[in-house]
Design an enzyme around this catalytic site. Structure first.
Site, PDB file in Angstrom:
ATOM      1  N   THR A   1     -39.394  -3.570  24.089  1.00  0.00           N
ATOM      2  CA  THR A   1     -39.255  -3.756  25.532  1.00  0.00           C
ATOM      3  C   THR A   1     -38.302  -4.902  25.860  1.00  0.00           C
ATOM      4  O   THR A   1     -37.321  -4.731  26.589  1.00  0.00           O
ATOM      5  CB  THR A   1     -40.630  -4.032  26.174  1.00  0.00           C
TER       6      THR A   1
ATOM      7  N   VAL B   1     -42.854 -18.979  27.501  1.00  0.00           N
ATOM      8  CA  VAL B   1     -43.956 -19.459  28.348  1.00  0.00           C
ATOM      9  C   VAL B   1     -44.075 -18.675  29.647  1.00  0.00           C
ATOM     10  O   VAL B   1     -45.117 -18.111  29.942  1.00  0.00           O
ATOM     11  CB  VAL B   1     -43.794 -20.963  28.655  1.00  0.00           C
TER      12      VAL B   1
ATOM     13  N   GLY C   1     -50.422   0.054  32.128  1.00  0.00           N
ATOM     14  CA  GLY C   1     -49.521  -0.631  31.201  1.00  0.00           C
ATOM     15  C   GLY C   1     -49.525  -2.139  31.345  1.00  0.00           C
ATOM     16  O   GLY C   1     -48.719  -2.833  30.723  1.00  0.00           O
TER      17      GLY C   1
ATOM     18  N   LYS D   1     -49.269 -20.852  25.464  1.00  0.00           N
ATOM     19  CA  LYS D   1     -48.286 -21.284  26.464  1.00  0.00           C
ATOM     20  C   LYS D   1     -48.565 -22.709  26.950  1.00  0.00           C
ATOM     21  O   LYS D   1     -47.635 -23.509  27.091  1.00  0.00           O
ATOM     22  CB  LYS D   1     -48.279 -20.299  27.637  1.00  0.00           C
TER      23      LYS D   1
END
Length: 424
Positions: free
Chosen positions: A14, A125, A180, A198
């Site tokens: 992706t 992040v 999704g 993160k």
């Protein structure tokens, strides 16, 4: 004529697909090769030159003509080996891999330093939110005090729908998976791992210390129920999964867990898959970054920004972007969760008999815990009452001790999940 910079791309999923689409027509760069797991199972991209594809990432990493390696395959196995190999060969690296940076970043930054190359990770992040470079450059004059953020779109979507639709966690999770927004295995998101990686990265930048991500307290959203949202609303709060980092004396308080956020705070209104981070620092006071935290093009935007930052300097100096390098040497002392101080939201099921609320107040008082609110909300047919409490600021270990004593009372049936309250 400017010299073209050669790029090697590891991964064409992706994010990798988005990176390819953004960079392929940029005259400043030349994508030499793209590593994929299986050339027969590559996503369809209009105009993709299949001759660029290889199933051997080492061919790319060891190619002496390639200047920058982009890693978007994820994980901490092969990705670590390829990044390490690239840095040791004097190649700059751009990655979106938050788990790897959080877990092994210290080692990789040291290798980058030894070989005078950059390891950039803007996309790791905030997805498409510019945050790493602004922290290191635009806010360089500031002393950071606190970071609080919604750093995972999957969990924020689930919490938004649980709140708006009065829906159970399992129902909304299934919906998120169908849309999704959530993986088939959502563990990394819903149990807070993703947000913990993160906030570890953000804390290391803000406080200039090495963060051991394994010491970060982490609590997910999987045990929340619609009733918590109802009562939180009654008190003027929303429930969000908050990643928090703040300085407490000579220690850092770094954690991830659900929190009640006052509806007067901007984070309370960040809904669905949007991410947002609020930073408290001096002299700027407070700044907020908001935008898409994931997705093909938002994440590709940040990856490509890092690439083009390197490209802009690669032929002009032998020491690129010094302000973007990591020089942390001191390890942070992380405050244990039971030593943290918070306000708390607590829901208790108790028998509807005289003196129950007084008993709760007495035990809390015994351990120095002030009760800002204590309200009996509902009584069932079998004589069970719901009591909702909002405490004042107190140390978590004192509250846990008080709750343990409360649980021994014959009038107390169940003490439900406590939820911490975010201070403005």
């Amino acid at each position: 004529m400017e010299q073209v910079v050669n790029i090697g791309l590891l991964g064409l999923g992706t994010v990798g697909g988005g990176v390819y689409k953004v960079l392929r027509n940029n005259p400043a760069v030349n994508i030499v090769k793209i590593a994929v797991k299986d050339k027969n199972e590559v996503q369809e991209i209009d105009g993709l030159d299949k001759n660029l594809l290889t199933e051997d990432a080492k061919v790319i990493v060891t190619n002496p003509d390639i200047d920058i390696i982009i890693e978007v395959i994820g994980g901490t196995g092969a990705a670590y080996e390829f990044i390490k190999m690239a840095l040791e060969r004097g190649k700059h690296v751009v990655t979106a891999n938050k788990e790897l940076i959080a877990k092994r970043g210290d080692e990789l930054f040291e290798i980058a330093k030894q070989n005078n190359v950059l390891l950039l990770f803007e996309a790791a992040v905030g997805g498409g939110i510019p945050i790493i470079m602004p922290m290191k450059m635009s806010l360089a004059a500031n002393k950071f005090e606190k970071i609080a953020g919604i750093l995972n779109g999957t969990t924020n979507y689930i919490l938004t729908k649980m709140d708006e639709d009065n829906a159970d966690y399992e129902v909304v999770l299934k919906e998120a998976q169908e849309l999704g927004y959530a993986e088939a295995d959502p563990t990394g998101d819903v149990l807070g791992y993703d947000a913990a990686y993160k906030i570890a990265i953000l804390a290391s930048i803000a406080f200039k210390k090495k963060i051991d991500q394994s010491q970060i307290y982490r609590e997910g959203i999987d045990t929340l129920s619609p009733i918590e949202f109802k009562y939180a609303e009654d008190f003027g709060y929303k429930i969000k999964l908050i990643a928090l980092a703040q300085s407490v004396g000579n220690k850092l308080d770094v954690r991830v867990h659900p929190m009640l956020v006052s509806k007067t705070h901007p984070l309370a209104h960040i809904n669905n898959v949007t991410n947002s981070v609020v930073m408290q620092a001096q002299p700027v006071n407070q700044v907020m970054f908001t935008g898409p935290g994931a997705g093909e093009m938002p994440t590709a935007s940040s990856v490509c920004a890092d690439v083009l930052s390197i490209v802009s300097e690669i032929h002009t100096t032998n020491f690129l972007l010094p302000e973007m390098r990591c020089n942390n040497t001191e390890k942070a002392d992380i405050l244990p969760i039971d030593e943290t101080e918070n306000k708390y939201f607590i829901r208790i099921d108790a028998t509807d008999t005289p003196g129950v609320i007084g008993s709760i107040g007495n035990i809390c008082s015994k351990f120095g815990i002030n009760l800002n609110y204590i309200i009996q909300k509902d009584v069932t047919k079998d004589g069970m009452a719901t009591i909702v409490i909002l405490t004042g600021m107190c140390k978590e270990k004192d509250l846990i001790t008080a709750l343990n004593e409360l649980s021994n009372l014959s009038s107390i049936n169940t003490i439900h999940k406590l939820i911490r309250v975010m201070e403005l």
